[in-house]
Design a protein around this motif. Structure first.
Motif, PDB file in Angstrom:
ATOM      1  N   ASP A   1      10.226  -8.714  14.881  1.00  0.00           N
ATOM      2  CA  ASP A   1       8.943  -9.323  14.500  1.00  0.00           C
ATOM      3  C   ASP A   1       8.504  -8.884  13.103  1.00  0.00           C
ATOM      4  O   ASP A   1       8.129  -9.705  12.269  1.00  0.00           O
ATOM      5  N   VAL A   2       8.517  -7.560  12.874  1.00  0.00           N
ATOM      6  CA  VAL A   2       7.982  -7.037  11.603  1.00  0.00           C
ATOM      7  C   VAL A   2       8.950  -7.282  10.442  1.00  0.00           C
ATOM      8  O   VAL A   2       8.519  -7.629   9.338  1.00  0.00           O
ATOM      9  N   ASN A   3      10.248  -7.103  10.688  1.00  0.00           N
ATOM     10  CA  ASN A   3      11.204  -7.112   9.566  1.00  0.00           C
ATOM     11  C   ASN A   3      11.857  -8.467   9.317  1.00  0.00           C
ATOM     12  O   ASN A   3      12.429  -8.668   8.240  1.00  0.00           O
TER      13      ASN A   3
ATOM     14  N   PRO B   1       7.685   6.960   1.838  1.00  0.00           N
ATOM     15  CA  PRO B   1       7.189   7.451   3.131  1.00  0.00           C
ATOM     16  C   PRO B   1       7.979   6.930   4.336  1.00  0.00           C
ATOM     17  O   PRO B   1       7.943   7.538   5.408  1.00  0.00           O
ATOM     18  N   LEU B   2       8.722   5.819   4.175  1.00  0.00           N
ATOM     19  CA  LEU B   2       9.540   5.295   5.286  1.00  0.00           C
ATOM     20  C   LEU B   2      10.553   6.333   5.772  1.00  0.00           C
ATOM     21  O   LEU B   2      10.925   6.350   6.945  1.00  0.00           O
ATOM     22  N   LEU B   3      11.004   7.208   4.866  1.00  0.00           N
ATOM     23  CA  LEU B   3      12.013   8.214   5.233  1.00  0.00           C
ATOM     24  C   LEU B   3      11.385   9.504   5.744  1.00  0.00           C
ATOM     25  O   LEU B   3      12.099  10.454   6.062  1.00  0.00           O
TER      26      LEU B   3
ATOM     27  N   ALA C   1      -3.620  -7.482   6.109  1.00  0.00           N
ATOM     28  CA  ALA C   1      -3.026  -8.476   7.021  1.00  0.00           C
ATOM     29  C   ALA C   1      -1.855  -7.847   7.750  1.00  0.00           C
ATOM     30  O   ALA C   1      -1.129  -7.022   7.196  1.00  0.00           O
ATOM     31  N   ASP C   2      -1.693  -8.279   9.000  1.00  0.00           N
ATOM     32  CA  ASP C   2      -0.489  -7.955   9.768  1.00  0.00           C
ATOM     33  C   ASP C   2       0.441  -9.149   9.618  1.00  0.00           C
ATOM     34  O   ASP C   2       0.138 -10.252  10.096  1.00  0.00           O
ATOM     35  N   VAL C   3       1.576  -8.940   8.965  1.00  0.00           N
ATOM     36  CA  VAL C   3       2.452 -10.069   8.642  1.00  0.00           C
ATOM     37  C   VAL C   3       3.167 -10.644   9.874  1.00  0.00           C
ATOM     38  O   VAL C   3       3.829 -11.678   9.772  1.00  0.00           O
TER      39      VAL C   3
ATOM     40  N   GLY D   1       0.792  -1.220   0.000  1.00  0.00           N
ATOM     41  CA  GLY D   1       0.000   0.000   0.000  1.00  0.00           C
ATOM     42  C   GLY D   1       0.822   1.266   0.000  1.00  0.00           C
ATOM     43  O   GLY D   1       0.263   2.373   0.064  1.00  0.00           O
ATOM     44  N   SER D   2       2.146   1.139  -0.097  1.00  0.00           N
ATOM     45  CA  SER D   2       3.005   2.314   0.002  1.00  0.00           C
ATOM     46  C   SER D   2       4.363   2.028  -0.637  1.00  0.00           C
ATOM     47  O   SER D   2       4.769   0.863  -0.760  1.00  0.00           O
ATOM     48  N   GLY D   3       5.057   3.068  -1.025  1.00  0.00           N
ATOM     49  CA  GLY D   3       6.481   3.005  -1.372  1.00  0.00           C
ATOM     50  C   GLY D   3       6.893   1.908  -2.332  1.00  0.00           C
ATOM     51  O   GLY D   3       6.323   1.744  -3.416  1.00  0.00           O
ATOM     52  N   ILE D   4       7.908   1.148  -1.920  1.00  0.00           N
ATOM     53  CA  ILE D   4       8.504   0.127  -2.786  1.00  0.00           C
ATOM     54  C   ILE D   4       7.471  -0.952  -3.137  1.00  0.00           C
ATOM     55  O   ILE D   4       7.364  -1.372  -4.294  1.00  0.00           O
TER      56      ILE D   4
HETATM   57  P1  NAP Z   1       6.814   2.279   3.373  1.00  0.00           P
HETATM   58  O1  NAP Z   1       6.554   3.264   2.296  1.00  0.00           O
HETATM   59  O2  NAP Z   1       6.646   2.678   4.803  1.00  0.00           O
HETATM   60  O3  NAP Z   1       5.936   0.973   3.074  1.00  0.00           O
HETATM   61  C1  NAP Z   1       5.954  -0.136   3.932  1.00  0.00           C
HETATM   62  C2  NAP Z   1       4.556  -0.692   4.021  1.00  0.00           C
HETATM   63  O4  NAP Z   1       4.577  -1.842   4.897  1.00  0.00           O
HETATM   64  C3  NAP Z   1       3.588   0.324   4.654  1.00  0.00           C
HETATM   65  O5  NAP Z   1       2.363   0.373   3.930  1.00  0.00           O
HETATM   66  C4  NAP Z   1       3.392  -0.249   6.041  1.00  0.00           C
HETATM   67  O6  NAP Z   1       2.157   0.090   6.629  1.00  0.00           O
HETATM   68  C5  NAP Z   1       3.473  -1.732   5.768  1.00  0.00           C
HETATM   69  N1  NAP Z   1       3.647  -2.480   7.005  1.00  0.00           N
HETATM   70  C6  NAP Z   1       4.324  -2.111   8.123  1.00  0.00           C
HETATM   71  N2  NAP Z   1       4.188  -3.037   9.078  1.00  0.00           N
HETATM   72  C7  NAP Z   1       3.408  -4.014   8.564  1.00  0.00           C
HETATM   73  C8  NAP Z   1       2.882  -5.214   9.085  1.00  0.00           C
HETATM   74  N3  NAP Z   1       3.152  -5.609  10.348  1.00  0.00           N
HETATM   75  N4  NAP Z   1       2.094  -5.983   8.297  1.00  0.00           N
HETATM   76  C9  NAP Z   1       1.811  -5.594   7.033  1.00  0.00           C
HETATM   77  N5  NAP Z   1       2.268  -4.453   6.485  1.00  0.00           N
HETATM   78  C10 NAP Z   1       3.053  -3.669   7.248  1.00  0.00           C
HETATM   79  O7  NAP Z   1       8.317   1.734   3.267  1.00  0.00           O
HETATM   80  P2  NAP Z   1       9.256   1.404   1.993  1.00  0.00           P
HETATM   81  O8  NAP Z   1      10.348   2.386   1.999  1.00  0.00           O
HETATM   82  O9  NAP Z   1       8.454   1.173   0.794  1.00  0.00           O
HETATM   83  O10 NAP Z   1       9.893   0.042   2.525  1.00  0.00           O
HETATM   84  C11 NAP Z   1       9.530  -1.228   1.999  1.00  0.00           C
HETATM   85  C12 NAP Z   1      10.607  -2.226   2.407  1.00  0.00           C
HETATM   86  O11 NAP Z   1      11.872  -1.817   1.887  1.00  0.00           O
HETATM   87  C13 NAP Z   1      10.789  -2.360   3.932  1.00  0.00           C
HETATM   88  O12 NAP Z   1      11.035  -3.731   4.255  1.00  0.00           O
HETATM   89  C14 NAP Z   1      12.039  -1.525   4.193  1.00  0.00           C
HETATM   90  O13 NAP Z   1      12.740  -1.957   5.343  1.00  0.00           O
HETATM   91  C15 NAP Z   1      12.829  -1.789   2.925  1.00  0.00           C
HETATM   92  N6  NAP Z   1      13.821  -0.762   2.633  1.00  0.00           N
HETATM   93  C16 NAP Z   1      13.459   0.550   2.502  1.00  0.00           C
HETATM   94  C17 NAP Z   1      14.440   1.497   2.249  1.00  0.00           C
HETATM   95  C18 NAP Z   1      14.131   2.967   2.115  1.00  0.00           C
HETATM   96  O14 NAP Z   1      15.079   3.770   2.184  1.00  0.00           O
HETATM   97  N7  NAP Z   1      12.887   3.371   1.903  1.00  0.00           N
HETATM   98  C19 NAP Z   1      15.779   1.090   2.124  1.00  0.00           C
HETATM   99  C20 NAP Z   1      16.091  -0.253   2.248  1.00  0.00           C
HETATM  100  C21 NAP Z   1      15.106  -1.183   2.509  1.00  0.00           C
HETATM  101  P3  NAP Z   1       2.102   1.398   7.618  1.00  0.00           P
HETATM  102  O15 NAP Z   1       2.431   2.574   6.747  1.00  0.00           O
HETATM  103  O16 NAP Z   1       0.706   1.367   8.113  1.00  0.00           O
HETATM  104  O17 NAP Z   1       3.144   1.149   8.676  1.00  0.00           O
END
Ligand code: NAP
Length: 250
Positions: free
Chosen positions: A114-116, A193-195, A63-65, A16-19
């Motif tokens: 747990d989450v990662n 949005p993670l950043l 789902a909560d993974v 639902g977000s980002g990558i």
């Molecule tokens: P993001 O935009 O925050 O997207 C992550 C998504 O995962 C969000 O929709 C989030 O929901 C969801 N999520 C969080 N906890 C969850 C759970 N328990 N069950 C199901 N969904 C859950 O982040 P992103 O940057 O795209 O990151 C995606 C992946 O790439 C992550 O594993 C991150 O560690 C990895 N990564 C990111 C970066 C970076 O710089 N962005 C770099 C390296 C690796 P909520 O928004 O409701 O929390």
């Protein structure tokens, strides 16, 4: 238009977000039918609606993974709704506290693991079983540059992302002879949005950590992920692939 995923069913977590959202869209553009899963139902529905608006097929799912029963149900839904599961991207993740180890809160450690990390075990466990039923498949687990190098103030995240790389290798060896490939992707800092927790100054500072002089885009991570899921990567399994603008080459 090239349709490398025609006839395939794919599942993306954190879609639902980002990558994850970018990966889901690119898979759909390549012809896959998608289960778009996220923690928040509305985020999943928004991403699935965007895929459908672009002409793809997507079902939104909440789902909560970290909950193994929810993950088992998620995989079962992909199979019951679309008939099989062939491709999966275990991408859901959170960032966590920025605190050095002596002060790192115990509950934050557990939450990040747990989450990662544990969630990737849950997902892989049920996905592999489904892919064996489907006659084969491919999984990408989303690690990070911090799956191979460290950074101060993020002990749990670094440990979890290194764990994802190890988990990926172990599972790949178990199923390499049965047509299921498992790989990990290691993005540098990606503009998602993670950043958003970082202020503008920190955000700009992150750019300078990459020899390319900028942050990556979600679509650049998606391109590598989708290549690894495609038949063009048929001889690639059990390995970890960086998309980091040179971050780890220094
Ligand atoms: P993001 O935009 O925050 O997207 C992550 C998504 O995962 C969000 O929709 C989030 O929901 C969801 N999520 C969080 N906890 C969850 C759970 N328990 N069950 C199901 N969904 C859950 O982040 P992103 O940057 O795209 O990151 C995606 C992946 O790439 C992550 O594993 C991150 O560690 C990895 N990564 C990111 C970066 C970076 O710089 N962005 C770099 C390296 C690796 P909520 O928004 O409701 O929390």
């Amino acid at each position: 238009m090239d349709q490398p995923f025609a006839g395939k069913v794919a599942l993306v977590t954190g879609a639902g977000s980002g990558i994850g959202e970018a990966v889901a869209m690119e898979l759909a553009e390549g012809g896959a039918r998608l289960l778009v899963s996220d923690l928040k139902a509305e985020a999943a529905e928004r991403a699935a609606a965007a895929i459908r608006a672009a002409g793809g097929q997507a079902l939104a799912h909440q789902a909560d993974v970290t909950d193994p029963a929810a993950v088992q149900a998620m995989v079962a839904l992909a199979e019951s709704h679309f008939g099989a599961l062939h491709l999966a991207v275990n991408n859901a993740g959170i960032a966590g506290a920025r605190v050095n180890t002596a002060d790192y809160p115990l509950d934050s450690w557990q939450r990040i693991i747990d989450v990662n990390l544990t969630s990737v075990f849950h997902c892989t466990k049920y996905q592999v079983a489904a892919m064996l039923r489907a006659g084969g498949g491919a999984i990408v687990n989303m690690s990070s540059i911090l799956g191979s190098v460290g950074t101060p103030g993020a002990v749990a995240y670094v440990a979890a992302k290194h764990g994802v790389v190890g988990l990926t290798k172990a599972v790949a060896l178990e199923y390499a002879g049965q047509g299921v490939r498992v790989n990990a992707v290691g993005p540098g800092y990606i503009d998602t949005p993670l950043l958003s927790r970082f202020d503008r100054e920190t955000h700009d500072g992150l750019k300078t950590l990459h020899p390319a002089g900028r942050l990556g885009t979600a679509r650049e991570v998606s391109a590598l992920t989708c290549f690894l899921l495609s038949d063009r990567a048929a001889f690639i399994t059990g390995s970890y692939h960086l998309v980091d603008g040179g971050y780890t080459a220094r």
